[in-house]
Write a protein that holds these residues in place. Structure first.
Motif, PDB file in Angstrom:
ATOM      1  N   MET A 142       3.366   3.577   3.512  1.00 16.29           N
ATOM      2  CA  MET A 142       4.349   2.563   3.160  1.00 16.29           C
ATOM      3  C   MET A 142       5.516   3.110   2.337  1.00 16.29           C
ATOM      4  N   HIS A 143       6.560   2.301   2.241  1.00 18.28           N
ATOM      5  CA  HIS A 143       7.770   2.712   1.522  1.00 18.28           C
ATOM      6  C   HIS A 143       7.547   2.887   0.031  1.00 18.28           C
ATOM      7  N   ASP A 144       6.501   2.258  -0.509  1.00 22.25           N
ATOM      8  CA  ASP A 144       6.249   2.339  -1.949  1.00 22.25           C
ATOM      9  C   ASP A 144       5.160   3.358  -2.297  1.00 22.25           C
ATOM     10  N   GLY A 145       4.845   4.232  -1.346  1.00 22.38           N
ATOM     11  CA  GLY A 145       3.890   5.298  -1.613  1.00 22.38           C
ATOM     12  C   GLY A 145       2.441   4.964  -1.343  1.00 22.38           C
ATOM     13  N   ARG A 146       2.125   3.700  -1.102  1.00 19.02           N
ATOM     14  CA  ARG A 146       0.725   3.353  -0.848  1.00 19.02           C
ATOM     15  C   ARG A 146       0.359   3.594   0.610  1.00 19.02           C
ATOM     16  N   ASN A 147      -0.934   3.735   0.861  1.00 20.26           N
ATOM     17  CA  ASN A 147      -1.464   3.937   2.205  1.00 20.26           C
ATOM     18  C   ASN A 147      -2.512   2.876   2.497  1.00 20.26           C
ATOM     19  N   CYS A 148      -2.524   2.381   3.717  1.00 18.28           N
ATOM     20  CA  CYS A 148      -3.496   1.376   4.123  1.00 18.28           C
ATOM     21  C   CYS A 148      -4.105   1.778   5.461  1.00 18.28           C
ATOM     22  N   LEU A 149      -5.400   1.532   5.602  1.00 17.05           N
ATOM     23  CA  LEU A 149      -6.069   1.792   6.867  1.00 17.05           C
ATOM     24  C   LEU A 149      -6.020   0.540   7.729  1.00 17.05           C
ATOM     25  N   SER A 150      -5.794   0.743   9.010  1.00 19.43           N
ATOM     26  CA  SER A 150      -5.723  -0.396   9.916  1.00 19.43           C
ATOM     27  C   SER A 150      -6.184  -0.003  11.301  1.00 19.43           C
ATOM     28  N   GLU A 151      -6.835  -0.931  11.975  1.00 17.80           N
ATOM     29  CA  GLU A 151      -7.261  -0.715  13.353  1.00 17.80           C
ATOM     30  C   GLU A 151      -6.341  -1.446  14.322  1.00 17.80           C
ATOM     31  N   ASN A 152      -5.382  -2.200  13.776  1.00 12.79           N
ATOM     32  CA  ASN A 152      -4.453  -2.947  14.616  1.00 12.79           C
ATOM     33  C   ASN A 152      -3.249  -2.084  14.976  1.00 12.79           C
ATOM     34  N   GLU A 153      -2.471  -2.555  15.915  1.00 11.39           N
ATOM     35  CA  GLU A 153      -1.308  -1.802  16.379  1.00 11.39           C
ATOM     36  C   GLU A 153      -0.086  -2.143  15.529  1.00 11.39           C
ATOM     37  N   PHE A 154       0.402  -1.160  14.814  1.00 14.88           N
ATOM     38  CA  PHE A 154       1.612  -1.311  14.026  1.00 14.88           C
ATOM     39  C   PHE A 154       2.589  -0.214  14.428  1.00 14.88           C
ATOM     40  N   ARG A 155       3.873  -0.492  14.248  1.00 12.60           N
ATOM     41  CA  ARG A 155       4.904   0.487  14.565  1.00 12.60           C
ATOM     42  C   ARG A 155       5.672   0.853  13.301  1.00 12.60           C
ATOM     43  N   VAL A 156       6.187   2.085  13.273  1.00  9.78           N
ATOM     44  CA  VAL A 156       7.048   2.491  12.173  1.00  9.78           C
ATOM     45  C   VAL A 156       8.274   1.567  12.158  1.00  9.78           C
ATOM     46  N   GLY A 157       8.609   1.047  10.998  1.00 12.01           N
ATOM     47  CA  GLY A 157       9.706   0.090  10.868  1.00 12.01           C
ATOM     48  C   GLY A 157       9.211  -1.322  10.672  1.00 12.01           C
ATOM     49  N   ASP A 158       7.971  -1.625  11.152  1.00  6.61           N
ATOM     50  CA  ASP A 158       7.384  -2.936  10.888  1.00  6.61           C
ATOM     51  C   ASP A 158       7.132  -3.096   9.390  1.00  6.61           C
ATOM     52  N   VAL A 159       7.012  -4.339   8.971  1.00  9.78           N
ATOM     53  CA  VAL A 159       6.684  -4.648   7.578  1.00  9.78           C
ATOM     54  C   VAL A 159       5.379  -5.429   7.554  1.00  9.78           C
ATOM     55  N   VAL A 160       4.525  -5.116   6.592  1.00  9.69           N
ATOM     56  CA  VAL A 160       3.279  -5.860   6.439  1.00  9.69           C
ATOM     57  C   VAL A 160       3.308  -6.654   5.140  1.00  9.69           C
ATOM     58  N   LYS A 161       2.731  -7.818   5.210  1.00 10.51           N
ATOM     59  CA  LYS A 161       2.567  -8.663   4.031  1.00 10.51           C
ATOM     60  C   LYS A 161       1.200  -8.358   3.439  1.00 10.51           C
ATOM     61  N   LEU A 162       1.174  -7.820   2.235  1.00 11.66           N
ATOM     62  CA  LEU A 162      -0.059  -7.397   1.582  1.00 11.66           C
ATOM     63  C   LEU A 162      -0.409  -8.316   0.421  1.00 11.66           C
ATOM     64  N   SER A 163      -1.675  -8.715   0.337  1.00 12.23           N
ATOM     65  CA  SER A 163      -2.113  -9.422  -0.861  1.00 12.23           C
ATOM     66  C   SER A 163      -2.206  -8.411  -1.993  1.00 12.23           C
ATOM     67  N   ILE A 164      -1.894  -8.847  -3.204  1.00 13.58           N
ATOM     68  CA  ILE A 164      -2.006  -7.946  -4.354  1.00 13.58           C
ATOM     69  C   ILE A 164      -2.892  -8.612  -5.416  1.00 13.58           C
ATOM     70  N   PRO A 165      -3.738  -7.785  -6.068  1.00 10.27           N
ATOM     71  CA  PRO A 165      -3.772  -6.322  -6.013  1.00 10.27           C
ATOM     72  C   PRO A 165      -4.724  -5.718  -4.983  1.00 10.27           C
ATOM     73  N   ASP A 166      -5.429  -6.518  -4.158  1.00 12.25           N
ATOM     74  CA  ASP A 166      -6.489  -5.958  -3.313  1.00 12.25           C
ATOM     75  C   ASP A 166      -5.987  -5.338  -2.004  1.00 12.25           C
ATOM     76  N   GLN A 167      -4.690  -5.491  -1.684  1.00 11.92           N
ATOM     77  CA  GLN A 167      -4.063  -4.808  -0.553  1.00 11.92           C
ATOM     78  C   GLN A 167      -4.623  -5.212   0.807  1.00 11.92           C
ATOM     79  N   GLU A 168      -4.991  -6.444   0.984  1.00 13.32           N
ATOM     80  CA  GLU A 168      -5.415  -6.933   2.294  1.00 13.32           C
ATOM     81  C   GLU A 168      -4.178  -7.271   3.123  1.00 13.32           C
ATOM     82  N   ILE A 169      -4.148  -6.784   4.363  1.00 15.50           N
ATOM     83  CA  ILE A 169      -3.020  -7.081   5.236  1.00 15.50           C
ATOM     84  C   ILE A 169      -3.132  -8.526   5.721  1.00 15.50           C
ATOM     85  N   LEU A 170      -2.140  -9.341   5.376  1.00 17.15           N
ATOM     86  CA  LEU A 170      -2.149 -10.757   5.713  1.00 17.15           C
ATOM     87  C   LEU A 170      -1.334 -11.074   6.961  1.00 17.15           C
TER      88      LEU A 170
END
Length: 242
Positions: A142-170
């Motif tokens: 991610m742009h803020d230095g964090r990394n997330c594991l995902s099994e879904n299809e994402f593309r560079v340039g997409d944005v993810v909505k993350l819950s904080i602080p647990d970092q669940e992709i919403l």
């Protein structure tokens, strides 16, 4: 002593222009420590507490507040007064009830936009790179230095909505024609509009994007400068009620 000062501090006249400090008031200001955001795109936590929010009269008071764990960034206490706080970070102060998202204004300066409790429960992160790990799992960088594991299809340039602080992709917000984008760099920094066209070059020239504003004006900007914030409407509130 001069060498030590240069390691811990920054001469005010050399501070980034988006910092809300007077360059001639004092000789030195705090220098951000290495972290998730570069100095050119962040604010030291002390500057936020003292100069922007005004909850401390001086650096000593600000350091005391920060060291006590009263300031949360993305839901986690940050006790380093030099911690770099950057674009899309969520700053909360439980003791006062203050909740803010770091966003650029129309002049490219980083501002703390006040938000409500629901909006403070998540942040938006742009995917700037992907890495395939052992076992076939995908790591999103991610742009803020964090990394997330995902099994879904994402593309560079997409944005993810993350819950904080647990970092669940919403939610995934795709970088595609029709999505709503916030411009984060160049002469159109801070402007909002819909993606009308994405120009992919086959040379060393950068990819570009055509943006259409609410009043039907269009402009061209670099693809990397566009941060999508929603499909039909923005999922975050914006300065000036945009």
């Amino acid at each position: 002593m001069a060498i030590m000062a240069s390691r811990k501090h920054l001469k005010r006249f050399k501070a980034p222009s988006h910092w809300p400090i007077h360059p001639k008031e004092y000789k030195w200001t705090v220098k951000p420590s290495p972290g998730p955001h570069a100095i050119e795109s962040s604010l030291p936590l002390l500057v936020i507490v003292r100069d922007i929010l005004g909850i401390a009269d001086n650096a000593r008071e600000a350091r005391k507040i920060i060291n006590s764990g009263e300031i949360l960034v993305d839901g986690r206490p940050r006790k380093n007064y030099k911690f770099p706080v950057g674009f899309m970070d969520v700053v909360t102060i439980p003791k006062t009830g203050g909740m803010y998202r770091v966003l650029p204004d129309e002049r490219g300066r980083l501002v703390l936009h006040e938000i409500d409790e629901e909006k403070a429960s998540f942040k938006l992160c742009k995917i700037i790179n992907k890495t395939t790990l052992k076992g076939g799992r995908t790591q999103l960088n991610m742009h803020d230095g964090r990394n997330c594991l995902s099994e879904n299809e994402f593309r560079v340039g997409d944005v993810v909505k993350l819950s904080i602080p647990d970092q669940e992709i919403l939610e995934r917000i795709p970088f595609e024609k029709g999505s709503l984008g916030l411009v984060t760099g160049g002469r159109h920094t801070g402007e909002i509009g819909r993606i009308k066209k994405i120009n992919i070059t086959r040379s060393s020239m950068p990819n570009t994007t055509v943006i259409e504003t609410a009043d039907k004006k269009t402009f061209l900007t670099l693809k990397d400068y566009v941060f999508v914030i929603g499909r039909d409407e923005s999922v975050i509130s914006l300065p000036g009620g945009k």
